[in-house]
Design a protein around this motif. Structure first.
Motif: not given
Length: 92
Positions: A1-4, A6-9, A20-23, A26-38
């Motif tokens: 998933m990209n930032c956009m 993730v932002g939608r969900v 479960e799949v989306t979760a 999203v969790a994987a993206h939040l671990e990798d992306c500092r901005r979205c994690g913040l």
């Protein structure tokens, strides 16, 4: 998933309302992306702060609404995909 994406969900994810799949995605993206994690961290802090109050004051609710509206209307500058090294090669 990209930032956009993730932002939608993100809010649904944080509320436990995604499948479960989306979760997992999203969790994987939040671990990798500092901005979205913040951003997720800020949402959690806001949620926790509001949950501690018996009744939020009207001013706080209006500021929160304005903040949410600004997030929806002001996309971040730059290319999300390029930030994560997923930009397709030239001519692709």
């Amino acid at each position: 998933m990209n930032c956009m994406q993730v932002g939608r969900v993100l809010q649904s994810y944080l509320d436990g309302e995604t499948d479960e799949v989306t979760a997992r995605r999203v969790a994987a993206h939040l671990e990798d992306c500092r901005r979205c994690g913040l951003e997720a961290s800020v949402y959690r802090e806001l949620h926790d702060a509001l949950a501690r109050r018996a009744e939020p004051d009207g001013g706080a609710v209006e500021r929160l609404r304005a903040f949410g509206a600004s997030l929806m209307s002001d996309p971040p500058a730059g290319d999300d995909d390029a930030e994560h090294g997923t930009t397709p090669p030239a001519g692709a």
